[in-house]
Design a protein around this motif. Structure first.
Motif, PDB file in Angstrom:
ATOM      1  N   PRO A   1       7.358   9.653  -5.120  1.00  7.24           N
ATOM      2  CA  PRO A   1       7.677   9.799  -3.697  1.00  7.24           C
ATOM      3  C   PRO A   1       7.968   8.429  -3.080  1.00  7.24           C
ATOM      4  CG  PRO A   1       5.333  10.050  -4.041  1.00  7.24           C
ATOM      5  CD  PRO A   1       5.960   9.967  -5.414  1.00  7.24           C
ATOM      6  N   MET A   2       8.648   8.425  -1.950  1.00  5.19           N
ATOM      7  CA  MET A   2       9.053   7.182  -1.303  1.00  5.19           C
ATOM      8  C   MET A   2       7.851   6.299  -0.974  1.00  5.19           C
ATOM      9  SD  MET A   2      11.749   5.563  -0.375  1.00  5.19           S
ATOM     10  CE  MET A   2      12.561   4.524   0.839  1.00  5.19           C
ATOM     11  N   SER A   3       6.767   6.893  -0.550  1.00  4.26           N
ATOM     12  CA  SER A   3       5.599   6.105  -0.147  1.00  4.26           C
ATOM     13  C   SER A   3       5.005   5.334  -1.314  1.00  4.26           C
ATOM     14  CB  SER A   3       4.518   7.011   0.470  1.00  4.26           C
ATOM     15  OG  SER A   3       4.102   8.002  -0.457  1.00  4.26           O
ATOM     16  N   ARG A   4       5.263   5.784  -2.545  1.00  4.67           N
ATOM     17  CA  ARG A   4       4.744   5.072  -3.728  1.00  4.67           C
ATOM     18  C   ARG A   4       5.730   4.036  -4.249  1.00  4.67           C
ATOM     19  NH1 ARG A   4       0.936   8.419  -7.856  1.00  4.67           N
ATOM     20  NH2 ARG A   4      -0.586   9.156  -6.342  1.00  4.67           N
ATOM     21  N   ILE A   5       6.979   4.132  -3.821  1.00  8.11           N
ATOM     22  CA  ILE A   5       7.971   3.145  -4.236  1.00  8.11           C
ATOM     23  C   ILE A   5       7.962   1.964  -3.268  1.00  8.11           C
ATOM     24  CG2 ILE A   5      10.427   2.703  -4.599  1.00  8.11           C
ATOM     25  CD1 ILE A   5      10.708   5.667  -5.335  1.00  8.11           C
TER      26      ILE A   5
ATOM     27  N   MET B   1      -1.770  15.037   0.340  1.00  9.80           N
ATOM     28  CA  MET B   1      -1.118  13.897  -0.282  1.00  9.80           C
ATOM     29  C   MET B   1      -2.103  13.186  -1.215  1.00  9.80           C
ATOM     30  SD  MET B   1       1.743  12.260  -0.390  1.00  9.80           S
ATOM     31  CE  MET B   1       2.342  10.694  -1.039  1.00  9.80           C
ATOM     32  N   THR B   2      -1.667  12.918  -2.446  1.00 13.93           N
ATOM     33  CA  THR B   2      -2.490  12.192  -3.403  1.00 13.93           C
ATOM     34  C   THR B   2      -2.067  10.724  -3.412  1.00 13.93           C
ATOM     35  OG1 THR B   2      -2.721  14.160  -4.804  1.00 13.93           O
ATOM     36  CG2 THR B   2      -3.224  12.022  -5.810  1.00 13.93           C
ATOM     37  N   PHE B   3      -2.994   9.840  -3.106  1.00 13.16           N
ATOM     38  CA  PHE B   3      -2.696   8.414  -3.045  1.00 13.16           C
ATOM     39  C   PHE B   3      -3.136   7.719  -4.330  1.00 13.16           C
ATOM     40  CE2 PHE B   3      -3.111   9.668   1.427  1.00 13.16           C
ATOM     41  CZ  PHE B   3      -1.877   9.243   1.894  1.00 13.16           C
ATOM     42  N   ILE B   4      -2.559   6.544  -4.570  1.00 12.83           N
ATOM     43  CA  ILE B   4      -2.913   5.750  -5.732  1.00 12.83           C
ATOM     44  C   ILE B   4      -4.362   5.279  -5.576  1.00 12.83           C
ATOM     45  CG2 ILE B   4      -2.354   3.682  -7.072  1.00 12.83           C
ATOM     46  CD1 ILE B   4       0.493   3.842  -5.865  1.00 12.83           C
ATOM     47  N   PRO B   5      -5.204   5.435  -6.602  1.00 12.19           N
ATOM     48  CA  PRO B   5      -6.589   4.949  -6.494  1.00 12.19           C
ATOM     49  C   PRO B   5      -6.623   3.454  -6.172  1.00 12.19           C
ATOM     50  CG  PRO B   5      -6.316   6.330  -8.443  1.00 12.19           C
ATOM     51  CD  PRO B   5      -4.935   6.099  -7.891  1.00 12.19           C
ATOM     52  N   HIS B   6      -7.586   3.053  -5.381  1.00 15.49           N
ATOM     53  CA  HIS B   6      -7.667   1.656  -4.942  1.00 15.49           C
ATOM     54  C   HIS B   6      -7.707   0.676  -6.115  1.00 15.49           C
ATOM     55  CE1 HIS B   6      -7.947   2.033  -0.589  1.00 15.49           C
ATOM     56  NE2 HIS B   6      -8.751   3.074  -0.746  1.00 15.49           N
ATOM     57  N   ARG B   7      -8.387   1.051  -7.191  1.00 18.45           N
ATOM     58  CA  ARG B   7      -8.493   0.139  -8.333  1.00 18.45           C
ATOM     59  C   ARG B   7      -7.150  -0.110  -9.009  1.00 18.45           C
ATOM     60  NH1 ARG B   7     -10.355   5.072  -9.803  1.00 18.45           N
ATOM     61  NH2 ARG B   7      -9.352   6.103 -11.594  1.00 18.45           N
TER      62      ARG B   7
ATOM     63  N   THR C   1       0.845  -1.192   0.000  1.00 20.13           N
ATOM     64  CA  THR C   1       0.000   0.000   0.000  1.00 20.13           C
ATOM     65  C   THR C   1       0.882   1.243   0.000  1.00 20.13           C
ATOM     66  OG1 THR C   1      -1.766   1.199   1.173  1.00 20.13           O
ATOM     67  CG2 THR C   1      -0.136   0.073   2.527  1.00 20.13           C
ATOM     68  N   ASP C   2       0.325   2.354  -0.479  1.00 19.48           N
ATOM     69  CA  ASP C   2       1.036   3.635  -0.351  1.00 19.48           C
ATOM     70  C   ASP C   2       0.435   4.477   0.768  1.00 19.48           C
ATOM     71  OD1 ASP C   2      -1.366   4.181  -1.704  1.00 19.48           O
ATOM     72  OD2 ASP C   2      -0.500   5.880  -2.792  1.00 19.48           O
ATOM     73  N   ARG C   3      -0.586   3.929   1.454  1.00 22.76           N
ATOM     74  CA  ARG C   3      -1.213   4.650   2.580  1.00 22.76           C
ATOM     75  C   ARG C   3      -0.350   4.548   3.832  1.00 22.76           C
ATOM     76  NH1 ARG C   3      -4.284   4.402  -2.061  1.00 22.76           N
ATOM     77  NH2 ARG C   3      -6.334   5.365  -1.741  1.00 22.76           N
TER      78      ARG C   3
END
Length: 333
Positions: free
Chosen positions: A327-331, A41-47, A25-27
Motif C-alpha cells: 500500500p502507498m503508506s508503506r512505500i 489497517m496493519t502497520f509495520i511492527p516498530h522493531r 513511518t507508515d503511521r
C-alpha cells in the motif's frame, strides 16, 4: 568523518539520480479513502522500522553516492516522535543540499516554526478539497480547519513555496479545480493536481480518473496560462502560471503523460527497502545487511546497484492500470 564523495551517479538510461524520498513511518492520523481503510489497517511492527540512527547512516551513504535532495514522507512524518531532532541532524550532513517534507497538515501548526528553524524551507501539504464536508469524507477525520491553520502558520514563518497536493477525482472534487486555481491569484502557493494512481484502495476508484490535460483545459477558462520552468531537482510536475497570479499550478500526469525519462528519484521505505520506482515491486533490502553489521562499502554497492538498475519506466497504462503489492503508506508518499 565525512564519507568520500563520489561523482553524481546515472542509471543505465542516462538519468542522474539525485533525489531520495525517505519514509520515516507508515503511521498516519488520517484515513484517506484512496490510501488506507478506516479500520483494520496493519502497520509495520516498530522493531522493523529503521531507527533514526540507521536512517542517518543510510542517508550519508546515499549522499556519498550522489543524492542531493531528501523529501521526508510517511504515512505522516510529523507523527513520529523526535522528528525535529532528526531533521536537525539530517541538515548537518555534508553535501546534502535540500530537505523538504510532505505532510497532511494536521500537526503543521504545532511544528511549522521548528521545521523552519531546523532547515525545512518548503513543504507539500496534501489538500484535496476546499470544503470541510468533503475533507471529512475524503480523510474520514474532522481536521479541515486544523490543516488550514497549519498552512497559514507555515506561510507566516516564511516557508516558500507551500505546495498543495490535490488528488483529482472526477465526480468528487473536480468541481473545485477552478477554485483551487483561483487560489493562486491571491496566495503564492503552488497548487499541484495529481492524477489518481492505482495504489492500494485507489485501484477500485479508477472510474474517478481525470487526466491532467482535462484539468489544464478547465483552468485555461480562467485566463491565459503559460508554462514555466521547473526548479532544480524538482519532482515530476509540469508547472504553469495564470496571468496575474502570485502562485503556480502544477500538473502531475503519471498515467496520461509519463515522465519516466526524466525521473531522478529513489525511495527508501520506513522498513529499509530501497526502491527505484513507485510502481515497481523490486526492492533492495538495506536494513538486513545494516543490522548484520555490514560496512559502508557493502551498503554503498547495494545503493549504486539500485541506481544503476532503476527501471526505465513504470509501465502503467491508462486502460489497464495495475497496483503495487505494498500500500502507498508503506512505500512513502
Amino acid at each position: 568523518m565525512a564519507l568520500e564523495q563520489k561523482a553524481d551517479l546515472t542509471d543505465r538510461h542516462h538519468r542522474t539520480i539525485n533525489y531520495l524520498r525517505l519514509s520515516v513511518t507508515d503511521r498516519c492520523n488520517l484515513r484517506c479513502v484512496y490510501c488506507m481503510p478506516d479500520e483494520g489497517m496493519t502497520f509495520i511492527p516498530h522493531r522493523e522500522i529503521l531507527t533514526y540512527e540507521e536512517m542517518l547512516h543510510l542517508v550519508e551513504l546515499c549522499v556519498a553516492n550522489g543524492i542531493r535532495k531528501i523529501r521526508l514522507t510517511g504515512g505522516e512524518p510529523l507523527v513520529r516522535r523526535g522528528i525535529i531532532s532528526f531533521i536537525d541532524r539530517l541538515n548537518r550532513i555534508e553535501n546534502l543540499k535540500e530537505i523538504t517534507l510532505t505532510t497532511n497538515g494536521v500537526l503543521l501548526k504545532e511544528f511549522a516554526r521548528d521545521l523552519r528553524k531546523y532547515g525545512i524551507c518548503r513543504i507539500n501539504v496534501s489538500m484535496d478539497t476546499l470544503k470541510p464536508e468533503k475533507f471529512n469524507a475524503i480523510t474520514r477525520r474532522p481536521f479541515f480547519e486544523k490543516v488550514w491553520e497549519g498552512i497559514e502558520e507555515a506561510e507566516s514563518v516564511g516557508m516558500a513555496p507551500i505546495k498543495l497536493n490535490v488528488v483529482a477525482m472526477k465526480g468528487f472534487n473536480d468541481d473545485e479545480i477552478l477554485d483551487f486555481a483561483r487560489l493562486t491569484y491571491r496566495k503564492p502557493y503552488h497548487v499541484r493536481f495529481i492524477e489518481m494512481m492505482p495504489i492500494g484502495a485507489a485501484d477500485a476508484r479508477m472510474k474517478g480518473f481525470i487526466s491532467s490535460g482535462e484539468i489544464l483545459e478547465r483552468i485555461s477558462t480562467l485566463g491565459p496560462v503559460r508554462r514555466v520552468e521547473s526548479e532544480s531537482m524538482a519532482g515530476p510536475a509540469e508547472m504553469y502560471i495564470l496571468e496575474g497570479a502570485r502562485g503556480r499550478i502544477g500538473l502531475i500526469g503519471a498515467l496520461s503523460h509519463h515522465f519516466c525519462e526524466t525521473c531522478n528519484r529513489l525511495r527508501l521505505t520506513a522498513d529499509g527497502q530501497l526502491r527505484g520506482c513507485l510502481f515497481s515491486d523490486r526492492e533492495t533490502d538495506l536494513k538486513t545487511p545494516l543490522r548484520e553489521g555490514r560496512e559502508g562499502p557493502y551498503l554503498s554497492a547495494l545503493i549504486r546497484d539500485a541506481i544503476l538498475n532503476k527501471p526505465r519506466g513504470h509501465d502503467l497504462d491508462l486502460n489497464n492500470p495495475r497496483k503495487c503489492v505494498r500500500p502507498m503508506s508503506r512505500i512513502g508518499g
